[in-house]
Design an enzyme around this catalytic site. Structure first.
Site, PDB file in Angstrom:
ATOM      1  N   GLY A 164       0.842  -1.192   0.000  1.00  0.00           N
ATOM      2  CA  GLY A 164       0.000   0.000   0.000  1.00  0.00           C
ATOM      3  C   GLY A 164       0.872   1.235   0.000  1.00  0.00           C
ATOM      4  O   GLY A 164       2.101   1.156   0.116  1.00  0.00           O
ATOM      5  N   SER A 190       6.042  -1.816  -2.234  1.00  0.00           N
ATOM      6  CA  SER A 190       6.035  -2.721  -3.395  1.00  0.00           C
ATOM      7  C   SER A 190       4.998  -2.286  -4.433  1.00  0.00           C
ATOM      8  O   SER A 190       3.980  -2.938  -4.608  1.00  0.00           O
ATOM      9  CB  SER A 190       5.863  -4.185  -2.979  1.00  0.00           C
ATOM     10  N   GLY A 226       2.211   5.527   4.451  1.00  0.00           N
ATOM     11  CA  GLY A 226       1.257   6.101   5.385  1.00  0.00           C
ATOM     12  C   GLY A 226      -0.085   5.401   5.435  1.00  0.00           C
ATOM     13  O   GLY A 226      -0.969   5.812   6.187  1.00  0.00           O
ATOM     14  N   ALA A 227      -0.246   4.324   4.675  1.00  0.00           N
ATOM     15  CA  ALA A 227      -1.530   3.618   4.661  1.00  0.00           C
ATOM     16  C   ALA A 227      -1.760   2.814   5.938  1.00  0.00           C
ATOM     17  O   ALA A 227      -2.902   2.525   6.291  1.00  0.00           O
ATOM     18  CB  ALA A 227      -1.625   2.695   3.446  1.00  0.00           C
TER      19      ALA A 227
END
Length: 181
Positions: free
Chosen positions: A17, A91, A20-21
């Site tokens: 993600g 990723s 900061g997710a």
């Protein structure tokens, strides 16, 4: 007469993600829960891997791909030997995440999904603002793409659920698959 014993199946929890997710936060909660039940576990955090395994790599596509392949190779090796592995790395590219999937036993892609506006709001380090000003090149979600998983095994919505709720959903999936008891 020799007897053989079946070792526990390993698995890879691949948290992906935007920055900061909530990948590292949720991965940490899941890791603590797995360790509390005695599950063999290794955590490969993206920031730590960059320091120890991928030092010297930049953030262009080729270096990002190399970093993800290294994480995938180590995670796959451990999973084939019965270890649970948690990775928490942006990723950003689907094709290289697919390569990591192919290297692992019981690959579980966990999409930690939060809208760009939300991760910008959470950004205490000011990375998104710096990327907007051009100070950080190849910043995922700003000047470099993020390719969301098409069909993750677990899809978390961190703008709508707490980290604990998200971790609970990951644990429920692992139990459903029989990867943890």
């Amino acid at each position: 007469m020799a007897t053989t014993t079946r070792t526990r199946d390993g698995y890879v929890l691949w948290f992906t993600g935007l920055s900061g997710a909530g990948k590292s936060t949720i991965a940490g909660i899941v890791a603590a829960q797995l360790r509390s039940v005695g599950a063999p576990l290794e955590v490969l955090d993206g920031d730590e891997v960059r320091t120890h395994l991928s030092a010297g790599l930049g953030f262009g596509k080729a270096d990002r791909d190399t970093n993800v392949r290294r994480i995938g190779w180590v995670a796959g090796l451990l999973s084939r030997h019965g270890v649970g592995v948690i990775t928490a790395a942006i990723s950003p590219y689907a094709d290289v995440r697919g390569e990591a999937r192919a290297m692992a036993t019981n690959f579980v892609e966990v999409f930690v999904d939060a809208p760009l506006e939300e991760v910008r709001r959470r950004d205490v380090k000011g990375l998104y603002a710096r990327a907007d000003r051009g100070e950080i090149p190849n910043f995922t979600g700003v000047s470099d793409p993020y390719e969301p998983p098409a069909a993750p095994e677990v899809h978390l919505y961190t703008d709508r659920e707490t980290p604990e709720e998200s971790a609970g959903r990951v644990m429920a999936y692992l139990r459903q698959r029989g990867l943890v008891t």
